[in-house]
Design a protein around this motif. Sequence first.
Motif: not given
Length: 161
Positions: A82-83, A89-92
């Motif tokens: 799940y994003p 912001m693009h988290a792992p």
Amino acid sequence: IMASTALICFRQKTFLQKQIKAVDAMIGDHINHDPDLRSKSERLQQVTGVGPVLSATLLAYVPELGKIESAQLSALIGVAPYPKDSGTMHAPRHVRGGRAQVRHVLYMAAVSAARSNPILAAFYQRLLANGKPAKVCLIAVMRKMVCLMNHLIKDPDFVLA
């Protein structure tokens, strides 16, 4: 006092080992005496890395196996990423939720499959070569196994290469 404590621990361990063997035998008998469960178990164990423990766990905890789409099943078990994005912001991605009992057994099966299943081992090695962390690669193998097993149960004409 130490010798008597060790003797009690030994007796408890022996008793529990006998109980575990008895329960395992009861589970095996239940699966073997039900034609539907037996055929599903045999079908699941065609995948290298899937043994009697994982097949029994899936049959017990995932009655949806073969009845829903693989993406839904992956989310149900808890191996779907799940994003955690917000704005720019693009988290792992992380896996969360799902049925922990199944996920724990599936993890050990994925470790085995990543070593012994030629297709899943190549998939695992390819992800490692691309710089992915080992745990991420194992989760990907788990998800691939879930999709494969779901397809095996859903489509009786599907044959492993």
